[in-house]
Each structure stands twice: as C-alpha cells, then as structure tokens.
Design a protein around this motif. Structure first.
Motif, short mmCIF file in Angstrom:
data_model
loop_
_atom_site.label_atom_id
_atom_site.label_comp_id
_atom_site.label_asym_id
_atom_site.label_seq_id
_atom_site.Cartn_x
_atom_site.Cartn_y
_atom_site.Cartn_z
N UNK A 335 0.83 -1.20 0.00
CA UNK A 335 0.00 0.00 0.00
C UNK A 335 0.87 1.26 0.00
N UNK A 336 0.40 2.27 -0.67
CA UNK A 336 1.20 3.46 -0.94
C UNK A 336 1.62 4.20 0.32
N UNK A 337 0.91 4.00 1.43
CA UNK A 337 1.13 4.81 2.63
C UNK A 337 1.84 4.03 3.72
N UNK A 478 1.96 11.44 0.49
CA UNK A 478 3.11 11.73 1.35
C UNK A 478 2.66 12.07 2.77
N UNK A 479 1.57 12.82 2.88
CA UNK A 479 1.04 13.16 4.21
C UNK A 479 0.51 11.91 4.91
N UNK A 480 -0.17 11.05 4.18
CA UNK A 480 -0.72 9.82 4.76
C UNK A 480 0.40 8.88 5.21
N UNK A 481 1.49 8.85 4.45
CA UNK A 481 2.63 8.01 4.83
C UNK A 481 3.25 8.50 6.13
N UNK A 482 3.44 9.79 6.25
CA UNK A 482 3.98 10.34 7.49
C UNK A 482 3.03 10.08 8.65
N UNK A 484 0.97 7.53 8.95
CA UNK A 484 1.06 6.12 9.33
C UNK A 484 2.33 5.84 10.13
N UNK A 485 3.45 6.42 9.70
CA UNK A 485 4.70 6.22 10.44
C UNK A 485 4.57 6.72 11.88
N UNK A 486 3.91 7.87 12.04
CA UNK A 486 3.75 8.47 13.37
C UNK A 486 2.87 7.59 14.26
N UNK A 487 1.77 7.11 13.69
CA UNK A 487 0.85 6.27 14.46
C UNK A 487 1.53 4.97 14.89
N UNK A 488 2.21 4.32 13.96
CA UNK A 488 2.80 3.02 14.28
C UNK A 488 3.85 3.12 15.38
N UNK A 489 4.51 4.26 15.49
CA UNK A 489 5.48 4.45 16.57
C UNK A 489 4.82 4.42 17.94
N UNK A 490 3.51 4.70 17.99
CA UNK A 490 2.76 4.66 19.25
C UNK A 490 2.19 3.27 19.55
N UNK A 491 2.37 2.33 18.63
CA UNK A 491 1.86 0.95 18.82
C UNK A 491 0.43 0.94 19.36
N UNK A 492 -0.51 1.58 18.65
CA UNK A 492 -1.87 1.67 19.20
C UNK A 492 -2.70 0.40 19.05
N UNK A 493 -2.16 -0.60 18.36
CA UNK A 493 -2.83 -1.89 18.23
C UNK A 493 -1.84 -3.00 18.53
N UNK A 494 -2.36 -4.18 18.75
CA UNK A 494 -1.53 -5.38 18.79
C UNK A 494 -1.58 -5.99 17.40
N UNK A 495 -0.49 -5.86 16.66
CA UNK A 495 -0.43 -6.33 15.29
C UNK A 495 -0.06 -7.81 15.28
N UNK A 496 -0.81 -8.62 14.53
CA UNK A 496 -0.59 -10.06 14.60
C UNK A 496 -0.36 -10.65 13.20
N UNK A 497 -1.39 -10.77 12.37
CA UNK A 497 -1.19 -11.30 11.03
C UNK A 497 -2.10 -10.60 10.02
N UNK A 498 -1.73 -10.77 8.76
CA UNK A 498 -2.58 -10.39 7.63
C UNK A 498 -3.06 -11.67 6.97
N UNK A 499 -4.34 -11.76 6.71
CA UNK A 499 -4.94 -12.94 6.11
C UNK A 499 -4.62 -13.00 4.61
#
Length: 529
Positions: A335-337, A478-482, A484-499
């Motif tokens: 995905x682009x972002x 470009x804004x959406x990518x930044x 997403x990077x910012x959000x993921x640094x906060x680990x707001x979910x428990x990431x497990x798998x992609x189906x």
C-alpha cells in the motif's frame, strides 16, 4: 474435536435434506450456493450487519452506491469507479462543495426511478433524525459513509451537490460504502423497515427473492441491470450462514454448497485432494487486537509495545499452515502509505522487561473475541495462541467470546464504555479513509466511526486534516505516509497477522476472480453441470 466434526456432518446432512427438497424447484435454474462464516443472515434491507461479509453478500449484491469498487482484477488493488453516479468533481474554488452526476435510466427493482430525489431521500434516511424515513439501525450501519457530509441539495433530476463539514478529498471512497435503497418501496409501507424487508428493492445485479430466517437468503438475477457487463451468469444465489469451518468444509465436500468462505487451514489439503479450487489473494485484511488507549493498562505505550513484542507471529503463520503473513502494521507493504514504520519483532524477554518497567506485572487485560464471523479467520484457536504468548511474557489475559454481531456492537459502542481493554476485530484498510484517516484521527472516535480505542495524537490529527484538504494525490500520499509512520510508533494496536483470504470453490465453478478487496463480485461465476 470429535464433537466438532460430528456437528459438521450433522449440519451438512440437514443441509442436504433442505437442498434435496428444493432441487425440483431449481432444476431448470443455474444456482450458486454460498456458505458464509456468519452465524445468521446479514441484514438485507440496505444496511448490512455481520461485518463486511454482510456488505459482500447482502449489500453489493442487491444494492449500489454512487461509486462502486472495481472487483474485476486480482492483479491490482480494487479502486472506486462510477456506479449510480457517472462522475463527480470538487469545486475548484470551494473544496467543501462536490457535484455528483447521476446515472440516467436506472430503476430500482420495484420500478421506482433513480434520480436526485431518491438520492437525497437516502441521505436523509441516515442523517436527518426528523425525516420520516430515518432509521436508527441504518444510521449505525451506514452512517460512517456520510460522516463528513453536511448537506445534500438537488440541482436537477440527475445532479446533486454535496457540501462536506470539512475538506474531504477521500469522499468518493466514503460514499462507495453508502448503499441506495428504494424510496418508493419504503414509503409504500409507511416507512416500516420490517415490512420493507419483505420485499426490499435496490438497483443491484441481484434481486431479493425469499428469506428463510436464520437458514437462507435467496437472490435472483436482475436481467435488466444497468451495467450489462455485470448481469449475473447464474439465475439464483443462495446464501447460507455456517459459522463452523468444519460444517462449511463438509457441505462443500458433499456437494451441498459450491462456494465456501474461509476454509480452515487443516481442511485445505483435504479439499484440494478432492478436486476443490483453493483461491488465495493478498489484500488489506489485518487480524489484530484493537486496544483501549485512553485508560487502563494499554494507556501506557510501554505496555502496548510489550504486547507487540510478546507475539511470535511465525508461530501463528505456521499454525495457519501458511494462509497468513506476519503483521507489523495496520497496512500491508504494497500500500502506498506503508512508509518505514517501526517493526516490533518477537522478544519475550524484552516484553517482560517493559511490563516490569511499567509496573504492570502480571498485566491483567480483558479481551473481547468472536466465535466466528467475517474476516475473523479461525478466531478460537488463534486467540488461544495469542493468549498463550501474552501470558508467557507477563500478561494475564481473559478472553471473552461472543457472537460476531455482538462484537460488532462492542465496536460501534467504542472502547470507553465497552468494559474491555481490547477486542480482536479484523479490519479492512482497503483505502486511506478507512485504513488511516477514520482509524486514527481523534474526531473519528466512536460513535463517529472507526477509532475504537480513542487513540489521540495532535500531530496525527494535523497530518490527517492536511491530507483531507489535499487534492493532489502524490502530496496527499506523502502526508498519509507520514501519518502512518507516526501512528505506528505509538503501537496503538496489537499487530498479529494479515490474512491471505482463502476461499474454496467447487470444480463446477468457473469465472470467479478474487479481487484484492474485502468485497467480491459473484456475477461472473458460471455454475457448470
């Protein structure tokens, strides 16, 4: 295990009796029989429940939206194309004002004309609490698609103008989720939606035929569908709720169904050996835990990171026999972002150290899970493995199982009043609106939309507002990518798998193209003798 298999055999036998009784009725018809993961029939009146499986089978089959998902290819991500609107544009001098040009000559299944009046009536159905057609349940299920809409006005019979509350460059994606139903049909029964459900009408490629409560929903071909390329290749579709994977597999093996959602990994080799088609296509479908971050244990970023470090994702992929990939993000890498977000690798000792530093040892958390459902994969064994891994790192996890529709209710309610620290809730980040904007911006916390855990970060809100106001795609990406990077640094979910989204089809079926989308097009499927 024996009782599970026995239930599957008995259910398949019961289905065989039902199918046998109906065989004479449908002897001259081409019939496609679909086994869903849902425990009940999704709502069929234009506001599907049961998650995106409901939209897939009881939504886009009978109903259309202003824009529709192009589901014709498995080689590229599905995008929005014209549907009940032939085109749309934003005013170059006012980025709050959109013009939608409606498709001429379309009729609902009951003969009601599609035009600007019916479009405006539909918006009021979920937006205007004083309108006689307003329906609270429809507003809950369909309201997120119009959450940014302030008003709609008629220009002429085939043109409407939509004013948004804020700049909304992703509005066409939002409105592709908003289904249009027959205003004539609802008004004819005095705005009684239960009565409308006895003979619902949309404009889609299939028409409602009959319902057997909790057993089956039957649709028939709309031979006059406005898009001749999508007139169904079958005469009838029968949708059957089968929440147990073993039951679905048994029904396919015995020839009582033709198309099975989410076969369990352990049955795939058996199905393949029997000549069934197993189709997998990667598309944005994450199997994660949504976390309550405004209070409780997961309000501490150290606890959230610890949870992510406690998960051995390869163990999960191995248990699923390769029909999933490790997930470290809401998005998938194509995905682009996606950007360059942090990756929380498996580190049980590191996770335990973070919990001790946070003073949460053992760290007690209560997680809502479903027993089946759209996109939930194989929820019971998968959640047991997650619990085992979290507990080994210092958590003390309480799993609370419930019906899928009940868990959807918890999702719509939001984390604050839920009584849970997290929920296992599969999501569909198929576009930037659903996957980033509405998932992480503060203003889209429940009940507005999809920010279940009430995550809030001023920088993320600023980036999101800028992205919504940016109509140049490259700059917006470009804004959406930044973001997403910012959000993921906060680990707001428990990431497990992609189906990897497996489906099993009878060898009698040809023509199906599994799109890179949660939504799929049944119309090209041919049921051969």
């Amino acid at each position: 295990m024996k009782s599970l298999k026995l239930r599957g055999v008995l259910a398949a036998a019961a289905l065989a009796l039902t199918a046998g009784a109906a065989s004479s009725v449908f002897a001259q018809e081409s019939v496609l029989r679909v086994a869903m993961t849902a425990a009940d029939i999704p709502d069929w009146t234009g506001a599907p429940d049961q998650g995106y499986e409901g939209m897939r089978f009881a939504g886009y089959t009978m109903y259309d939206a202003l824009g529709l998902w192009d589901l014709s290819s498995s080689d590229k991500a599905a995008d929005v194309v014209p549907g009940l609107a032939t085109s749309w544009e934003v005013d170059p001098t006012n980025n709050l004002l959109w013009t939608y040009h409606l498709r001429e000559g379309v009729k609902f299944h009951d003969g009601c004309p599609w035009n600007a009046d019916s479009a405006i009536w539909n918006f009021a159905r979920v937006m205007d609490t004083s309108a006689p057609q307003f329906n609270a349940r429809h507003a809950t299920q369909q309201g997120s698609g119009v959450v940014n809409v302030a008003s709609v006005e008629k220009v002429d019979d085939l043109t409407i103008k939509i004013t948004t509350k804020v700049p909304a460059s992703l509005l066409p994606y939002d409105l592709a989720m908003f289904l249009m139903i027959s205003n004539c049909g609802v008004e004819a029964v005095g705005n009684d939606y239960a009565k409308f459900g006895e003979k619902p009408a949309g404009t889609g490629p299939y028409k409602f035929d009959r319902l057997v409560p909790r057993e089956r929903l039957e649709l028939v071909k709309n031979a006059e569908y406005w898009n001749p390329d999508r007139v169904p290749k079958q005469d009838r579709v029968i949708l059957l709720p089968m929440p147990e994977a073993s039951t679905r597999a048994a029904a396919l093996m015995s020839g009582q169904v033709d198309f099975v959602e989410a076969p369990s990994p352990d049955t795939i080799p058996v199905l393949e050996g029997a000549g069934m088609q197993i189709i997998t296509v990667p598309y944005p479908h994450n199997w994660n835990y949504l976390l309550k971050v405004d209070s409780g244990p997961f309000s501490d970023v150290r606890v959230r990171k610890a949870a992510n470090m406690a998960i051995n994702r390869q163990d999960m992929v191995d248990m699923l026999q390769g029909v999933a990939t490790a997930g470290y993000n809401t998005l998938i890498e194509s995905q682009a972002w996606y950007g360059t977000p942090p990756v929380y690798e498996y580190d049980e000792a590191g996770a335990r150290a973070l919990l001790e530093e946070a003073g949460c040892m053992p760290c007690k958390v209560k997680i809502g899970i479903s027993t089946s459902g759209s996109g939930q994969m194989q929820p019971l064994p998968m959640n047991e493995l997650v619990k085992e891994q979290l507990d080994a790192a210092g958590f003390e996890v309480e799993l609370v199982p419930m019906d899928w529709n009940a868990l959807i209710g918890v999702f719509f309610q939001g984390a604050t009043a839920s009584g849970f620290d997290g929920i296992n809730f599969s999501m569909a980040p198929i576009d930037a609106s659903q996957g980033i904007i509405k998932k992480w911006m503060t203003e889209y916390a429940a009940p507005a939309c999809c920010n279940w855990g009430t995550y809030s970060n001023p920088k993320v809100d600023e980036l999101g507002a800028a992205a919504l106001a940016e109509f140049d795609q490259a700059k917006r990406d470009a804004l959406l990518t930044e973001m997403n990077n910012t959000v993921m640094a906060d680990a707001p979910e428990l990431f497990i798998v992609h189906d990897l989204n497996p489906r099993a089809l009878s060898p009698k079926l040809t023509g199906f193209v599994q799109a890179q989308s949660w939504f799929q097009d049944l119309t090209p499927i041919v049921v051969n003798p």
